[in-house]
Motif scaffolding. Structure first.
Motif, mmCIF file in Angstrom:
data_model
loop_
_atom_site.group_PDB
_atom_site.id
_atom_site.type_symbol
_atom_site.label_atom_id
_atom_site.label_comp_id
_atom_site.label_asym_id
_atom_site.label_seq_id
_atom_site.Cartn_x
_atom_site.Cartn_y
_atom_site.Cartn_z
ATOM 1 N N ALA A 46 19.903 70.548 -53.136
ATOM 2 C CA ALA A 46 19.236 71.848 -53.261
ATOM 3 C C ALA A 46 19.731 72.619 -54.487
ATOM 4 O O ALA A 46 18.952 73.298 -55.157
ATOM 5 N N LEU A 47 21.025 72.503 -54.805
ATOM 6 C CA LEU A 47 21.589 73.258 -55.923
ATOM 7 C C LEU A 47 21.259 72.638 -57.277
ATOM 8 O O LEU A 47 21.150 73.338 -58.287
ATOM 9 N N THR A 48 21.133 71.314 -57.311
ATOM 10 C CA THR A 48 20.988 70.627 -58.598
ATOM 11 C C THR A 48 19.624 69.993 -58.810
ATOM 12 O O THR A 48 19.317 69.557 -59.926
ATOM 13 N N GLY A 49 18.810 69.907 -57.758
ATOM 14 C CA GLY A 49 17.513 69.269 -57.889
ATOM 15 C C GLY A 49 17.609 67.772 -58.099
ATOM 16 O O GLY A 49 16.643 67.135 -58.524
ATOM 17 N N SER A 50 18.762 67.181 -57.787
ATOM 18 C CA SER A 50 18.963 65.745 -58.004
ATOM 19 C C SER A 50 18.606 64.973 -56.746
ATOM 20 O O SER A 50 18.625 65.499 -55.639
ATOM 21 N N ARG B 265 26.396 66.549 -61.051
ATOM 22 C CA ARG B 265 25.122 66.986 -61.618
ATOM 23 C C ARG B 265 25.252 68.444 -62.083
ATOM 24 O O ARG B 265 26.124 69.175 -61.608
ATOM 25 N N ALA B 266 24.349 68.850 -62.969
ATOM 26 C CA ALA B 266 24.361 70.237 -63.463
ATOM 27 C C ALA B 266 23.599 71.146 -62.507
ATOM 28 O O ALA B 266 22.612 70.738 -61.885
ATOM 29 N N LEU B 267 24.093 72.375 -62.375
ATOM 30 C CA LEU B 267 23.408 73.378 -61.566
ATOM 31 C C LEU B 267 21.998 73.580 -62.117
ATOM 32 O O LEU B 267 21.791 73.647 -63.332
ATOM 33 N N HIS B 268 21.026 73.661 -61.218
ATOM 34 C CA HIS B 268 19.627 73.774 -61.629
ATOM 35 C C HIS B 268 18.982 74.998 -60.974
ATOM 36 O O HIS B 268 19.187 75.236 -59.783
#
Length: 481
Positions: free
Chosen positions: A280-284, A301-304
């Motif tokens: 949910a936070l990164t969209g990964s 992963r990067a924050l999205h």
């Protein structure tokens, strides 16, 4: 077209309620073991529980409970003659001569009166959840899972009495890790732990009489087949550790490249919802599954949507009570991601009545690796499963915690803003001079700082930025070379 569904093998859980363990904790431990066994691919048909002052020296349970267990597996319920270790043979012989039953009852005789524990312990009988149905009754359990770490001799005696494969809690967890490991590092770490678990249990396999020719000219007793197998395991562990060192060196290099970047690590008990929150936070597309230890590898992963400078989010391996020590040691390198994070987010399943104990386990393990000093926040996840009264009670008990559900976008958005605000408070403003000869570093500046303004003159660019002090030091070092 007809489809046939393969029947899952059956298992029985065994638990001993020791002094100091209350009914709620004992039930929670057995429920967790049941989920572990289910993750391993078995259906639990019954639970055999007993209150005791200690595990029975021979076969964990007292004689009466051992027979009840054997009824579920098709075994005899009796440890066959000759099963106790050599040091107990004299005791077994004395018991046989005195007419006190089987040779093995000498060791089981330690539990004389254990059946008295069974009397009046109605809750400690055989529970059979979902064991109904004539077809199911005809099938026997092929695995006995014990909610304790047991010795090799106890495991062997249980197998002889039940006719089923016996796994203790450590064995179940190690086997799950073995099946779920995906990355090279995780596979190496799990294999080392697995071999360390197997090696001492080889002494119970017997057949150690055959020996290789020893010494020059074939003189001497030589090396038994068992000793040879042990040496092979030691050599294999040494090879794996050497390979793991190389993999960890590569991981350290990658972490070094991320030095100065803003990093958040999600930590918590297994199945607390870390991977769902990560997605949910990164969209990964990280793996999300309702089973224990679905994630064994650290994912970064990067924050999205992305912010500048970037914030990296790490999803780490979950914790569990009574985690085998070899696995704790093996996965310390995996947990280094938590140690090197700027912020730890402790994720707890607020809908689980035992989450307080689970939180204690998480903090204890992280304290072991020195991560207790890292700034942290508590996230009470899955609150969508709670009533408003329960949520209010949690607000009073944990006023600093953030209540959320990874399934509710508004909750995730609020958490994202809270993460950004945490890093904003430590950022400072500064001005960097970027000579024209070093214009290639402009991307590095944008990557590690938030650019507020840019002005150019004959000397180069004067760039006003807002960044973390460590990132500023790194950028100034690059510009000064």
């Amino acid at each position: 077209m007809t489809t046939t569904q393969t029947e899952r093998p059956l298992a029985v859980l065994v638990g001993v309620q020791l002094p100091g363990v209350d009914d709620v904790e004992h039930a929670a431990d057995l429920a967790e073991l049941g989920r572990l066994v289910h993750t391993l691919g078995f259906d639990v048909i019954a639970t055999v529980s007993q209150r005791r002052s200690a595990l029975a020296a021979a076969a964990v349970l007292g004689e009466g409970k051992l027979k009840e267990l054997a009824e579920l597996t098709g075994g005899s319920g009796v440890v066959p003659s000759g099963a106790p270790e050599r040091k107990n043979k004299a005791r077994a012989r004395r018991a046989a001569e005195s007419g006190e039953g089987d040779d093995d009852d000498g060791e089981l005789g330690v539990d004389a009166g254990d059946d008295a524990d069974d009397e009046g312990d109605e809750d400690d009988g055989v529970e059979a959840p979902g064991a109904g149905g004539a077809g199911q009754e005809a099938r026997r359990a092929t695995v006995v899972a014990v909610d304790h770490d047991i010795s090799p001799s106890q495991a062997r005696n249980l197998e002889r009495a039940t006719g089923a494969q016996v796994l203790d809690r450590a064995g179940v967890i190690i086997e799950i890790f073995h099946r779920h490991a995906r990355s090279r590092q995780a596979k190496l770490e799990v294999e080392i732990a697995r071999l360390n678990y197997v090696a001492p249990r080889m002494r119970e396999a017997g057949g150690g009489a055959d020996r290789q020719r020893g010494g020059i000219g074939g003189k001497g007793a030589g090396e038994s087949a068992l000793e040879l197998d042990r040496r092979k395991i030691r050599d294999r562990i040494a090879e794996l550790k050497q390979e793991l060192t190389g993999v960890q060196r590569e991981q350290s290099t990658r972490r070094a490249l991320r030095q100065g970047q803003r990093r958040v690590a999600l930590v918590g008990y297994t199945n607390a919802g870390k991977s769902s929150l990560m997605r949910a936070l990164t969209g990964s597309e990280v793996l999300v599954a309702d089973k224990l230890f679905a994630t064994l590898d650290t994912t970064v992963r990067a924050l999205h949507p992305e912010v500048r400078p970037r914030i990296l989010v790490s999803d780490t391996v979950g914790f569990i009570k009574k985690l085998p020590h070899d696995l704790v040691a093996s996965f310390k390198s995996t947990l280094d991601e938590a140690l090197e994070a700027s912020l730890l987010l402790y994720v707890a399943d607020a809908s689980d009545p035992t989450f307080r104990d689970q939180l204690g386990v998480t903090r204890s393990v992280l304290s072991e690796i020195g991560a207790s000093e890292v700034p942290s926040r508590l996230l009470l996840n899955k609150v969508d499963r709670l009533s408003e009264e329960e949520r209010e009670a949690l607000r009073l008990e944990f006023p600093e915690a953030t209540q959320l559900s990874a399934k509710i976008p508004a909750d995730v958005a609020a958490l994202r803003e809270a993460i950004i605000a945490f890093f904003e408070q430590s950022m400072v403003e500064a001005e960097l001079l970027l000579p024209y000869a070093k214009q290639s570093l402009i991307g590095e500046i944008y990557e590690n700082a938030r650019v507020l303004s840019e002005e150019y003159d004959d000397a180069g660019g004067r760039i006003s930025v807002r960044a973390h002090p460590a990132a500023l030091d790194r950028l100034r070092s690059l510009l000064a070379r």
